[in-house]
Design a protein around this motif. Sequence first.
Motif, short mmCIF file in Angstrom:
data_model
loop_
_atom_site.label_atom_id
_atom_site.label_comp_id
_atom_site.label_asym_id
_atom_site.label_seq_id
_atom_site.Cartn_x
_atom_site.Cartn_y
_atom_site.Cartn_z
N TRP B 18 0.84 -1.19 0.00
CA TRP B 18 0.00 0.00 0.00
C TRP B 18 0.89 1.25 0.00
O TRP B 18 2.00 1.24 0.54
CB TRP B 18 -0.87 0.03 1.26
N CYS B 19 0.40 2.34 -0.58
CA CYS B 19 1.15 3.59 -0.56
C CYS B 19 1.39 4.00 0.90
O CYS B 19 0.51 3.82 1.74
CB CYS B 19 0.37 4.72 -1.21
N CYS B 22 -1.46 5.20 3.42
CA CYS B 22 -2.79 4.71 3.05
C CYS B 22 -3.59 4.35 4.30
O CYS B 22 -3.05 3.75 5.25
CB CYS B 22 -2.66 3.48 2.15
N CYS B 53 -7.27 -2.27 -3.77
CA CYS B 53 -6.16 -2.11 -2.81
C CYS B 53 -6.58 -2.73 -1.49
O CYS B 53 -5.83 -3.46 -0.83
CB CYS B 53 -5.85 -0.63 -2.59
N ASN B 123 -12.76 4.57 0.83
CA ASN B 123 -11.90 5.72 0.52
C ASN B 123 -12.54 6.63 -0.53
O ASN B 123 -11.94 7.54 -1.03
CB ASN B 123 -10.51 5.27 0.07
N CYS B 202 -7.56 7.40 0.91
CA CYS B 202 -6.60 7.12 -0.16
C CYS B 202 -5.77 8.39 -0.34
O CYS B 202 -6.29 9.42 -0.77
CB CYS B 202 -7.33 6.78 -1.45
N VAL B 203 -4.48 8.29 0.00
CA VAL B 203 -3.65 9.49 -0.04
C VAL B 203 -3.17 9.80 -1.46
O VAL B 203 -2.60 10.84 -1.72
CB VAL B 203 -2.43 9.36 0.90
S1 SF4 Z 1 -6.10 3.07 -1.64
FE1 SF4 Z 1 -4.97 4.80 -2.46
S2 SF4 Z 1 -3.41 5.15 -0.96
FE2 SF4 Z 1 -4.19 3.16 -0.53
S3 SF4 Z 1 -2.83 1.84 -1.60
FE3 SF4 Z 1 -4.54 2.24 -2.94
S4 SF4 Z 1 -3.88 3.95 -4.17
FE4 SF4 Z 1 -2.51 3.84 -2.45
#
Ligand code: SF4
Lengths: 587, 289
Positions: B18-19, B22, B53, B123, B202-203
């Motif tokens: 994950w980013c 997140c 994600c 998100n 979601c950042v």
């Molecule tokens: S939800 Fe958004 S922040 Fe989280 S991993 Fe996916 S793209 Fe990245």
Amino acid sequence: MPEDLNWAVGGEAGDGIDSTGKIFAQALSRAGRHVFTSKDFASRIRGGYTAYKVRTSVESVESVVDRLDILIALTERTVDENLDELHEDSVIIYDGERSMMSDFEAPGEMTALNVPLKRLAEDAGGAIMRNIVALGAACEVTNFDIEFLDESLEKRFGGKGEAIVDNNKEAARLGAEYVREETDISTPYDLETTDSDYVLLNGDEAIGMGALVAGCRFYAGYPITPATDVMEYLKGRIEGYGGIVVQAEDELSAINMALGAARAGARSMTATSGPGIDLMTETFGLVATSETPLVICNVMRSGPSTGMPTKQEQGDLNQMVYGGHGEVPRFVLAPTTIAECFHKAIEAFNLAEKYQLPVYLTADLSLAVTEQTYEPEEFDMDAVEIDRGKVVDEDSIEEWTNDKGQFQPHAVTDDGVSPRAFPGTTEGAHMSTGLEHDELGRRTEDTDMRVQQVDKRDRKVDTAREQEDFDYREFGDPDADTLVVSWGSNEGPMLEALELLEDDGIDVRFLSVPYIFPRPDLSEEMQSAEDVIVVECNATGQFADVVEHDALTRVERINKYNGVRFKADELAEDIKRVLGETAEVEA
Amino acid sequence: MSSETRFTDFKSDKQPTWCPGCGDFGTMNGMMKALAETGNDPDNTFVVAGIGCSGKIGTYMHSYALHGVHGRALPLGSGVKMANPDLEVMVAGGDGDGYSIGAGHFVHAVRRNVDMTYVVMDNRIYGLTKGQFSPTSREDFETSTSPDGTNQQPVNPLALALAAGGTFIAQSFSSDSQRHQEIVQEAIEHDGFGFVNVYSPCVTFNDVDTYDYFRDAIVDVGDEEFDHDRTDYDDARDLIMDREKEYQGVLYQNEDSVGYEKREGIEEPMTDIPEGAPEGAMDLVREFY
Ligand code: SF4
Ligand SMILES: Cc1ncc(C[n+]2csc(CCOP(=O)(O)OP(=O)(O)O)c2C)c(N)n1
């Protein structure tokens, strides 16, 4: 061909045609006679012509013929619909006091037997029993002992109390009496009885029963003709074994629930028909990649799209063998008789668990909804064997862990089959996914591992080919130059067609194939025959395509796709026609 | 079940991709803590995940797990629980997974009320497919597939659940870790379908529904001054229908709820079956006489 009698009751949908036919079929079965039933029904509940046909003989019967001897006609249309099948000795039982039938006259030479069905039913306690009056009349016309009808009525109405049973028996008696005393009919029919004890069931019921004794404990489905009987059979019975039937919100849900249950360690099944199979196809791939044992029953009907929901077809072979994106191994079993539906259901569960893959169990509509008598011993419970495959427990799991002590549910093995740990097994926790994965079940895009996992899954099919007996059933003359091959419910009419052809001096070798994938290798048989004919209920010859490809031999095709199953005499004529054509070409 | 289970026992040795930042990290940690806190261990826990994600969660947790196809996590989880009521079943997925492609299953899972916990990492965007609007995105939200705004009203998942007869309806915020964990814990303990919509920012693709936004907007119905009675249906409905605020806490609970599998009389795992036909199987044949 056996000395047989062909009987039918017909009217409008909603007239109680089905139960009337079933009561008579059961009475015949109780009387030790063989029975084969078929239904003409339209896809609507009220209105629309519907008929229930019964063919009966003291010998085994496995198909329908183009002949009707006794017809109970609740509407004039019933007679029109069956005109081709009626003959000079036919007897039509009808109620001339009904306004819509008051002008009815029998076509041609046949006998029209006017019985005041409604009036007599009212005398017995209610107009609703007019069909039972007609059954009583039919017993008299066929010299059939009415006591067997009584037994059948007891079975049917026993749950509703003695009074109802007695009224129905009285209705039948009044019908018989009326024919005896008020008419001067003499018929050539005489339904003798025997001491045999038969059971009478349809293919859907046989599948349900097979699943139950095979240990199926979880069933999720969504109603669809002609598969619903499987669900209705299991509901009310599976609970007694600690199982459950769930009516899901749609087929997507049904197959996913069944998959979840299978991963939790239950023998699990879903049943549907063509359109439902389409919806299940995405998850089908997940079942296969996650290597989950699952039985998916496809009771075929006419397609494409909503097609003809109440009509016969064998049009889903390609979908079952090739359907889905990407490539995944699956087995496709196609029973050829109603009894085989039972045996193949059990086999389907064993194969699914031994090889950890989805197994299609497919019956065509004709097998699913028609009923046939069998010796009870045909369903030999002592012979049932359950093989759950490579299930590991806390003691054996260590064998299958890597050097970090992690369980490997997708271990790459020589036979392609990996170990399986039911949730709850200590140290067995693992992940299953539709993504390509490594031996631990975790996502990977590693090129080597991808190839290893694809090969591993494919290897199961080779292993199964070695270990299992994916055989055909053989009939007719083994040395004949003409070879006929078919699948599904065509076996029944084909068996009778063999006799008809033999009478005409034509010898045929007939192979009925219950395994569509993997299937038996027919190349030798096909190459050594002069003529190979593949018979099936679809327009393009889907089975013909695959066996032609396997054997690298051209085949002739007999295809029927008008929605009606093959009849023996028609099939015999078709075969003669094909042989005549090839003979001409060769000359 | 062992009382010594720690939440780290539920961690797999896979590093999340994950980013950084997140919201799903916090959501997952709270779930693991809640599982440990309620006396579960990896061998009796089954995690079902959707696609997105959010759906990767099954990979990062250590338990029995199934990663399904897009939108079908709830039927999968229902099947697992019904076939083995001894398992603790947790289903997790995103707002797209649960309320778009899986919306039909959501409504039916709610009304079926199988005893499992459903955590939605909301998100308000499609993360994995890189930033298209989702069913919970705001009406004028601009994304790659809605350059002029979505022109569609967002769904109200809590209202959907309430209308479908939900017996446990809650909302949490992944970065309020203590409250999030408590709420998930209560969902696990609930007998029936425990539904928790988690604000899990979601950042990368959503610069509207951010941590800052939620931190400011959230009102906790568990706060003393709020004095919310979760068993009061009308009260719950009013809060759920109020779209001006972002509520956190257990908004509604039917305390008489009993899980579907229990009502259907399932007591034992369906793993054990006889080695041959069950005793008395010939009776099944005789029914056809
Ligand atoms: S939800 Fe958004 S922040 Fe989280 S991993 Fe996916 S793209 Fe990245
Ligand atoms: C049948 C199908 N359609 C589309 C996709 C592509 N897809 C993968 S994830 C996703 C959306 C995920 O959004 P959400 O559930 O909100 O999860 P997030 O990634 O935001 O956590 C889509 C459309 C797919 N995998 N399967």
